[in-house]
Write an enzyme that holds these catalytic residues in place. Structure first.
Site, PDB file in Angstrom:
ATOM      1  N   HIS A  90      40.170  38.922  39.464  1.00  0.00           N
ATOM      2  CA  HIS A  90      41.345  39.596  39.866  1.00  0.00           C
ATOM      3  C   HIS A  90      42.723  38.831  39.851  1.00  0.00           C
ATOM      4  O   HIS A  90      42.466  37.438  40.256  1.00  0.00           O
ATOM      5  CB  HIS A  90      41.368  40.416  41.416  1.00  0.00           C
ATOM      6  CG  HIS A  90      40.305  41.358  41.276  1.00  0.00           C
ATOM      7  ND1 HIS A  90      39.732  41.953  42.408  1.00  0.00           N
ATOM      8  CD2 HIS A  90      39.518  41.924  40.245  1.00  0.00           C
ATOM      9  CE1 HIS A  90      38.742  42.901  42.161  1.00  0.00           C
ATOM     10  NE2 HIS A  90      38.454  42.790  40.876  1.00  0.00           N
ATOM     11  N   ASP A 131      45.520  39.119  40.859  1.00  0.00           N
ATOM     12  CA  ASP A 131      46.647  39.247  42.093  1.00  0.00           C
ATOM     13  C   ASP A 131      46.530  38.591  43.321  1.00  0.00           C
ATOM     14  O   ASP A 131      47.184  38.840  44.067  1.00  0.00           O
ATOM     15  CB  ASP A 131      46.551  40.613  42.669  1.00  0.00           C
ATOM     16  CG  ASP A 131      45.352  41.426  43.008  1.00  0.00           C
ATOM     17  OD1 ASP A 131      44.202  40.788  42.969  1.00  0.00           O
ATOM     18  OD2 ASP A 131      45.289  42.621  43.475  1.00  0.00           O
ATOM     19  N   ASP A 138      38.158  45.331  35.623  1.00  0.00           N
ATOM     20  CA  ASP A 138      38.552  45.579  36.761  1.00  0.00           C
ATOM     21  C   ASP A 138      40.334  45.820  36.748  1.00  0.00           C
ATOM     22  O   ASP A 138      40.908  44.673  35.930  1.00  0.00           O
ATOM     23  CB  ASP A 138      38.553  44.833  37.903  1.00  0.00           C
ATOM     24  CG  ASP A 138      37.094  45.001  38.566  1.00  0.00           C
ATOM     25  OD1 ASP A 138      36.278  45.883  37.984  1.00  0.00           O
ATOM     26  OD2 ASP A 138      36.882  44.626  39.825  1.00  0.00           O
ATOM     27  N   ASP A 160      41.453  47.894  41.989  1.00  0.00           N
ATOM     28  CA  ASP A 160      40.410  47.421  41.057  1.00  0.00           C
ATOM     29  C   ASP A 160      40.147  48.385  40.026  1.00  0.00           C
ATOM     30  O   ASP A 160      39.639  47.935  38.792  1.00  0.00           O
ATOM     31  CB  ASP A 160      39.103  47.040  41.975  1.00  0.00           C
ATOM     32  CG  ASP A 160      39.573  46.066  43.094  1.00  0.00           C
ATOM     33  OD1 ASP A 160      40.428  45.548  43.100  1.00  0.00           O
ATOM     34  OD2 ASP A 160      38.510  45.744  43.895  1.00  0.00           O
ATOM     35  N   CYS A 185      45.644  44.910  46.593  1.00  0.00           N
ATOM     36  CA  CYS A 185      44.498  45.528  46.350  1.00  0.00           C
ATOM     37  C   CYS A 185      44.183  46.715  46.910  1.00  0.00           C
ATOM     38  O   CYS A 185      43.851  47.590  46.268  1.00  0.00           O
ATOM     39  CB  CYS A 185      43.306  44.465  46.845  1.00  0.00           C
ATOM     40  SG  CYS A 185      43.388  42.845  46.499  1.00  0.00           S
TER      41      CYS A 185
HETATM   42  O1  DAV Z   1      41.297  34.375  45.958  1.00  0.00           O
HETATM   43  O2  DAV Z   1      39.186  35.341  46.273  1.00  0.00           O
HETATM   44  C1  DAV Z   1      41.015  37.650  45.622  1.00  0.00           C
HETATM   45  C2  DAV Z   1      41.484  38.883  44.727  1.00  0.00           C
HETATM   46  C3  DAV Z   1      41.439  39.952  45.313  1.00  0.00           C
HETATM   47  N1  DAV Z   1      41.747  41.210  44.439  1.00  0.00           N
HETATM   48  C4  DAV Z   1      40.511  35.300  45.671  1.00  0.00           C
HETATM   49  C5  DAV Z   1      40.773  36.354  44.834  1.00  0.00           C
END
Ligand code: DAV
Length: 372
Positions: free
Chosen positions: A238, A240, A189, A116, A339
Site C-alpha cells: 500500500h 498510502d 490492492d 484496499d 485506508c
Molecule cells: O507503514 O505498514 C501501511 C499501509 C496501510 N494501508 C505501513 C504501511
C-alpha cells in the site's frame, strides 16, 4: 471508461483532494484474524505470523475491537458534521471458513479497509483482485452499495477473479524476485494506487504485481495515464503511508520511503514527522507510519489522528486546517483514515496535475514534387 467530468453522477471522483461529498467508511464488525499465508511475511510486523497462525479465523480481541469500532463511528459522525454523506458496508459474518478447489481459508477478515479493495476512477468502481486468500469474499460486504451505485448510473468494473493457487507465491529463497508474489495472474490492492486526475501513480508491492498494474492501465483507458513509481520500501504493501497528496501541488511524504520523481517537480513535498504512537501498542498489520494515512476533505482540510501533534503542527504550518479524530485503536487493525474510506463523490472533474515528458513530435510530411 469515462473519466470526463460527470457532475451529478452517483459516483464521481478523480483525485484524492477535491471537495469530498460522499464516502464509504469501513466497519470492523465481526472482524477476525486473517488466515496466515507465507506471502504476508515481508509486510507484517514481527509477531504477526505467530498470532495469525494460531488465531486465523478467530475474532480479534473484543475490547480493543469495540473501542476501534467506536472510533470508526465517531469518525463517520465527524465527516457528517463536515457536510459529507457517509455510507457504511453491510456487517457480515467473517468467521465462516471457505475454500476453492485449490485451497482453504479459516475465515475472512473484515470490511474495515475499503481502500484496499475498491477504487473509484471517474464514474467507475473498480474491484481489485486481492492476493490474500482470506480476503476473497470481502467484496460481499460492499455488494449492496455497489449495486445501488450501478443502478444510479455508475460503471462497475471487477478485475478478473484470481485463482490464488500456489503458482502466485515466490517460494522463499527459490527466486531472485524482491516480491512475495509472481506474475502468474493479475493481482493488486487498490491501496497501491493514488489518483491525480489524468494520472494514477502506482507502486509494485508484495500484493501488487506488474500484471495487475497493466490490467488497471488498460482498463482505465487512454484518458488516464498509470505510472509506476519507485519507492524505498522493501516491505511495500500500500502506497498510502508513503505518499499522501493533499491539494494540487502539495503532498505529504514518508521521509525515507519517498523517492523524488520528475512527476512531482512542481509539487511542494512535505515530509511527515515521526509517528507518536506509544511503544508496545498492539499493531497486528502495519507500522506506526499510518500516522500519515490522512484523509483530505478538500484542498484546505485534512482529518488527522488527534495524538499526532507534530503532524498537526506541520500541516497547520503548511496552511491546512486539521480536523483531529481519535483513531489509535483502529491503527491496530492495519490502517487509518485513508485506508478505512473510499471516496465515492468528490466534486469536480479531471485535471492534469503531474509533469509528463513532452509527446514525441509527429514527423511532418514534406511536400515534394513527387508527392503529386
Ligand atoms: O507503514 O505498514 C501501511 C499501509 C496501510 N494501508 C505501513 C504501511
Amino acid at each position: 471508461m469515462s473519466t470526463k467530468s460527470a457532475i451529478n453522477a452517483a459516483v464521481n471522483s478523480h483525485t484524492e483532494w477535491d471537495p469530498l461529498e460522499e464516502v464509504v467508511v469501513g466497519t470492523l464488525a465481526n472482524g477476525v484474524f486473517p488466515t496466515w499465508q507465507e506471502s504476508m511475511t515481508e509486510t507484517m510486523p514481527t509477531g504477526s505470523r505467530e498470532i495469525f497462525q494460531k488465531s486465523g479465523g478467530n475474532p480479534f480481541p473484543q475490547e480493543h475491537l469495540k473501542r476501534a469500532e467506536e472510533e470508526l463511528d465517531r469518525f463517520a459522525e465527524t465527516l457528517r458534521s463536515e457536510g459529507v454523506k457517509v455510507v457504511r458496508p453491510d456487517p457480515l459474518d467473517h468467521q465462516t471458513p471457505f475454500s476453492t478447489p485449490a485451497w482453504k481459508s479459516d475465515g475472512g477478515l473484515y470490511a474495515a479497509m475499503p481502500r484496499d479493495l475498491l477504487m473509484v476512477v471517474g464514474d467507475t468502481i473498480i474491484e481489485s483482485p486481492m492476493s490474500w486468500r482470506c480476503r476473497y469474499h470481502e467484496v460481499d460486504a460492499y455488494r449492496s452499495l455497489i449495486k445501488a451505485y450501478f443502478l444510479q448510473g455508475a460503471r462497475w468494473c471487477p478485475a478478473p477473479k484470481p485463482q490464488l493457487t500456489d503458482n502466485l507465491w515466490n517460494a522463499n529463497g527459490e527466486s531472485n524476485s524482491e516480491w512475495a508474489i509472481t506474475e502468474f495472474e493479475p493481482v493488486f490492492d487498490a491501496a497501491d494506487f493514488m489518483r491525480f486526475g489524468q494520472d494514477i501513480v502506482a507502486q509494485r508491492s508484495h500484493v501488487t504485481n506488474a500484471f495487475g498494474i497493466e490490467w488497471l492501465r488498460r482498463s482505465v483507458g487512454p484518458d488516464v495515464t498509470v505510472t509506476e513509481i519507485d519507492v524505498n520500501d522493501p516491505h511495500a504493501m500500500h502506497i498510502d503511508a508513503t505518499i499522501a497528496p493533499l491539494a494540487p501541488g502539495k503532498m505529504l511524504v514518508h521521509p525515507e520511503r519517498f523517492k523524488m520523481n520528475p512527476l512531482f517537480v512542481e509539487w511542494d513535498i512535505i515530509e511527515a514527522p515521526r509517528p507518536m504512537l506509544p511503544t508496545h501498542w498492539p499493531m497486528y498489520f502495519c507500522s506506526p507510519w499510518v500516522s500519515m494515512n490522512v484523509l483530505s476533505l478538500n484542498p484546505e482540510t485534512v482529518v488527522v489522528e488527534s495524538h499526532e501533534k507534530s503532524l498537526i503542527e506541520t500541516l497547520t504550518k503548511n496552511g491546512f486546517r486539521c480536523v483531529p479524530v481519535d483513531f489509535q485503536h483502529v491503527y491496530s487493525f492495519g490502517g487509518s483514515f485513508h485506508c478505512t474510506t473510499l471516496d465515492v463523490v468528490r466534486s469536480g472533474g479531471s485535471g492534469k496535475y503531474l509533469w509528463s515528458p513532452p509527446a514525441p513530435r509527429k514527423p511532418t510530411r514534406r511536400k515534394t514534387a513527387l508527392a503529386d
